[in-house]
Motif scaffolding. Structure first.
Motif, PDB file in Angstrom:
ATOM      1  N   THR A 160       0.855  -1.189   0.000  1.00 33.81           N
ATOM      2  CA  THR A 160       0.000   0.000   0.000  1.00 33.81           C
ATOM      3  C   THR A 160       0.889   1.236   0.000  1.00 33.81           C
ATOM      4  O   THR A 160       1.819   1.348   0.800  1.00 33.81           O
ATOM      5  N   LEU A 161       0.589   2.152  -0.928  1.00 31.14           N
ATOM      6  CA  LEU A 161       1.366   3.382  -1.053  1.00 31.14           C
ATOM      7  C   LEU A 161       0.434   4.593  -1.037  1.00 31.14           C
ATOM      8  O   LEU A 161      -0.629   4.553  -1.669  1.00 31.14           O
ATOM      9  N   PRO A 162       0.834   5.664  -0.370  1.00 31.36           N
ATOM     10  CA  PRO A 162       0.096   6.914  -0.577  1.00 31.36           C
ATOM     11  C   PRO A 162       0.145   7.256  -2.068  1.00 31.36           C
ATOM     12  O   PRO A 162       1.151   6.993  -2.735  1.00 31.36           O
ATOM     13  N   PHE A 163      -0.916   7.836  -2.574  1.00 33.75           N
ATOM     14  CA  PHE A 163      -0.964   8.170  -3.995  1.00 33.75           C
ATOM     15  C   PHE A 163       0.222   9.037  -4.405  1.00 33.75           C
ATOM     16  O   PHE A 163       0.818   8.838  -5.470  1.00 33.75           O
ATOM     17  N   SER A 164       0.619   9.969  -3.558  1.00 32.48           N
ATOM     18  CA  SER A 164       1.754  10.844  -3.880  1.00 32.48           C
ATOM     19  C   SER A 164       3.038  10.046  -4.063  1.00 32.48           C
ATOM     20  O   SER A 164       3.847  10.352  -4.944  1.00 32.48           O
ATOM     21  N   GLU A 165       3.242   9.004  -3.250  1.00 31.34           N
ATOM     22  CA  GLU A 165       4.434   8.166  -3.387  1.00 31.34           C
ATOM     23  C   GLU A 165       4.363   7.315  -4.650  1.00 31.34           C
ATOM     24  O   GLU A 165       5.379   7.079  -5.312  1.00 31.34           O
ATOM     25  N   ALA A 166       3.172   6.860  -4.987  1.00 34.89           N
ATOM     26  CA  ALA A 166       3.008   6.088  -6.225  1.00 34.89           C
ATOM     27  C   ALA A 166       3.367   6.938  -7.431  1.00 34.89           C
ATOM     28  O   ALA A 166       4.014   6.460  -8.378  1.00 34.89           O
ATOM     29  N   LEU A 167       2.975   8.208  -7.412  1.00 36.92           N
ATOM     30  CA  LEU A 167       3.319   9.103  -8.518  1.00 36.92           C
ATOM     31  C   LEU A 167       4.823   9.313  -8.608  1.00 36.92           C
ATOM     32  O   LEU A 167       5.386   9.380  -9.708  1.00 36.92           O
ATOM     33  N   LYS A 168       5.516   9.421  -7.468  1.00 37.85           N
ATOM     34  CA  LYS A 168       6.983   9.545  -7.480  1.00 37.85           C
ATOM     35  C   LYS A 168       7.625   8.286  -8.063  1.00 37.85           C
ATOM     36  O   LYS A 168       8.592   8.362  -8.816  1.00 37.85           O
ATOM     37  N   ALA A 169       7.068   7.112  -7.708  1.00 37.70           N
ATOM     38  CA  ALA A 169       7.582   5.856  -8.257  1.00 37.70           C
ATOM     39  C   ALA A 169       7.348   5.781  -9.763  1.00 37.70           C
ATOM     40  O   ALA A 169       8.168   5.237 -10.516  1.00 37.70           O
ATOM     41  N   LEU A 170       6.244   6.338 -10.212  1.00 34.97           N
ATOM     42  CA  LEU A 170       5.953   6.400 -11.641  1.00 34.97           C
ATOM     43  C   LEU A 170       6.946   7.323 -12.344  1.00 34.97           C
ATOM     44  O   LEU A 170       7.539   6.968 -13.364  1.00 34.97           O
ATOM     45  N   GLU A 171       7.156   8.498 -11.789  1.00 38.43           N
ATOM     46  CA  GLU A 171       8.047   9.486 -12.402  1.00 38.43           C
ATOM     47  C   GLU A 171       9.501   9.025 -12.417  1.00 38.43           C
ATOM     48  O   GLU A 171      10.242   9.332 -13.357  1.00 38.43           O
ATOM     49  N   SER A 172       9.913   8.264 -11.415  1.00 40.93           N
ATOM     50  CA  SER A 172      11.307   7.811 -11.340  1.00 40.93           C
ATOM     51  C   SER A 172      11.569   6.543 -12.162  1.00 40.93           C
ATOM     52  O   SER A 172      12.714   6.141 -12.315  1.00 40.93           O
ATOM     53  N   GLY A 173      10.505   5.925 -12.656  1.00 41.63           N
ATOM     54  CA  GLY A 173      10.672   4.707 -13.443  1.00 41.63           C
ATOM     55  C   GLY A 173      10.622   3.424 -12.636  1.00 41.63           C
ATOM     56  O   GLY A 173      10.795   2.334 -13.189  1.00 41.63           O
ATOM     57  N   VAL A 174      10.381   3.514 -11.331  1.00 42.09           N
ATOM     58  CA  VAL A 174      10.232   2.300 -10.524  1.00 42.09           C
ATOM     59  C   VAL A 174       8.983   1.552 -10.978  1.00 42.09           C
ATOM     60  O   VAL A 174       8.984   0.329 -11.104  1.00 42.09           O
ATOM     61  N   ILE A 175       7.903   2.282 -11.221  1.00 34.15           N
ATOM     62  CA  ILE A 175       6.704   1.692 -11.836  1.00 34.15           C
ATOM     63  C   ILE A 175       6.894   1.828 -13.341  1.00 34.15           C
ATOM     64  O   ILE A 175       6.933   2.942 -13.875  1.00 34.15           O
ATOM     65  N   ASN A 176       7.058   0.679 -14.025  1.00 32.51           N
ATOM     66  CA  ASN A 176       7.476   0.719 -15.434  1.00 32.51           C
ATOM     67  C   ASN A 176       6.754  -0.287 -16.320  1.00 32.51           C
ATOM     68  O   ASN A 176       7.330  -0.784 -17.284  1.00 32.51           O
ATOM     69  N   ASN A 177       5.504  -0.572 -16.007  1.00 35.40           N
ATOM     70  CA  ASN A 177       4.723  -1.460 -16.878  1.00 35.40           C
ATOM     71  C   ASN A 177       3.465  -0.716 -17.312  1.00 35.40           C
ATOM     72  O   ASN A 177       2.913   0.099 -16.588  1.00 35.40           O
ATOM     73  N   ALA A 178       3.024  -1.011 -18.530  1.00 35.20           N
ATOM     74  CA  ALA A 178       2.010  -0.199 -19.193  1.00 35.20           C
ATOM     75  C   ALA A 178       0.700  -0.084 -18.427  1.00 35.20           C
ATOM     76  O   ALA A 178       0.163   1.020 -18.266  1.00 35.20           O
ATOM     77  N   ALA A 179       0.149  -1.185 -17.962  1.00 33.28           N
ATOM     78  CA  ALA A 179      -1.161  -1.134 -17.314  1.00 33.28           C
ATOM     79  C   ALA A 179      -1.138  -0.255 -16.069  1.00 33.28           C
ATOM     80  O   ALA A 179      -2.061   0.537 -15.836  1.00 33.28           O
ATOM     81  N   THR A 180      -0.082  -0.366 -15.273  1.00 35.23           N
ATOM     82  CA  THR A 180       0.010   0.431 -14.058  1.00 35.23           C
ATOM     83  C   THR A 180       0.212   1.906 -14.389  1.00 35.23           C
ATOM     84  O   THR A 180      -0.381   2.787 -13.759  1.00 35.23           O
ATOM     85  N   ILE A 181       1.034   2.183 -15.392  1.00 31.35           N
ATOM     86  CA  ILE A 181       1.241   3.565 -15.825  1.00 31.35           C
ATOM     87  C   ILE A 181      -0.077   4.173 -16.306  1.00 31.35           C
ATOM     88  O   ILE A 181      -0.449   5.284 -15.911  1.00 31.35           O
ATOM     89  N   ILE A 182      -0.801   3.446 -17.145  1.00 35.43           N
ATOM     90  CA  ILE A 182      -2.086   3.944 -17.663  1.00 35.43           C
ATOM     91  C   ILE A 182      -3.059   4.213 -16.520  1.00 35.43           C
ATOM     92  O   ILE A 182      -3.723   5.246 -16.473  1.00 35.43           O
ATOM     93  N   ALA A 183      -3.149   3.263 -15.580  1.00 37.49           N
ATOM     94  CA  ALA A 183      -4.094   3.416 -14.467  1.00 37.49           C
ATOM     95  C   ALA A 183      -3.742   4.599 -13.583  1.00 37.49           C
ATOM     96  O   ALA A 183      -4.628   5.357 -13.162  1.00 37.49           O
ATOM     97  N   LEU A 184      -2.462   4.798 -13.303  1.00 36.11           N
ATOM     98  CA  LEU A 184      -2.061   5.919 -12.457  1.00 36.11           C
ATOM     99  C   LEU A 184      -2.253   7.255 -13.169  1.00 36.11           C
ATOM    100  O   LEU A 184      -2.604   8.261 -12.533  1.00 36.11           O
ATOM    101  N   GLN A 185      -2.030   7.276 -14.470  1.00 38.19           N
ATOM    102  CA  GLN A 185      -2.302   8.508 -15.214  1.00 38.19           C
ATOM    103  C   GLN A 185      -3.801   8.822 -15.203  1.00 38.19           C
ATOM    104  O   GLN A 185      -4.198   9.980 -15.069  1.00 38.19           O
TER     105      GLN A 185
END
Length: 197
Positions: A160-185
């Protein structure tokens, strides 16, 4: 242009294992009205999958899974990826049934109020895999631990991540798979209504 502008002349299974690879001989109409082909294409038969973005609207948090992925074996960071809950559609199942089943198996929860985000082709130049993404509300207070089916060799950690931390993981490339990127966007665009601010 439509399916009527394609003629499939033959389809041969060239590999059958956990996945199937077909060799398809086809021809199709050109934009100028003429025909191209016949020619061959290999088609990786992957089928349909469903992914679920689990959102805790009260805590403004999201719940992700972490597990080993063979396709990411050469990933510079790690072949253990942060992802949405996900699973393949079995014959006779609806997307919503898959979403509920996979949330129970992979995250130990039953999702509430499934909301369809999008359905997309993963890599249509070579595979027929199509993914439907949903968003669902959960109470993340007691979520966590290791889940998955032993017979499917799953070892899935729930995070479980705060949404703000998930966005940082997205921006840094830690989250790097299409479905998760699309969902977070998508969640970035719709966060006011999802988090009930």
């Amino acid at each position: 242009m439509s399916k009527d502008d394609v003629v499939e002349e033959s389809r041969e299974t060239v590999y059958q294992g956990f996945f199937r690879m077909n060799k398809v001989t086809l021809r199709h109409r050109r934009f100028n009205g003429e025909w191209i082909g016949p020619f061959h294409r290999e088609l990786f038969e992957r089928g349909e999958a469903v992914c679920v973005l689990l959102v805790d609207p009260v805590r403004e948090a999201i719940v992700l899974t972490e597990q080993f992925r063979i396709g990411a074996l050469e990933d510079e960071r790690s072949p253990w990826l942060l992802e949405l809950v996900a699973g393949m559609v079995e014959p006779g199942e609806t997307y919503e049934e898959v979403a509920v089943r996979e949330c129970q198996e992979e995250a130990g929860c039953t999702p509430a109020a499934l909301r369809h985000i999008t359905t997309y082709w993963v890599s249509p130049g070579g595979t027929n895999e199509r993914v439907a993404i949903y968003c669902a509300s959960v109470d993340s207070a007691d979520m966590g631990g290791i889940h998955g089916l032993e017979e499917e060799h799953e070892d899935i950690r729930v995070i479980t991540l705060p949404f703000s931390e998930a966005l940082k993981a997205l921006e840094s490339g830690v989250i790097n798979n299409a479905a998760t990127i699309i969902a977070l966007q998508w969640l970035t665009i719709h966060q006011k209504e999802v988090f009930q601010r």
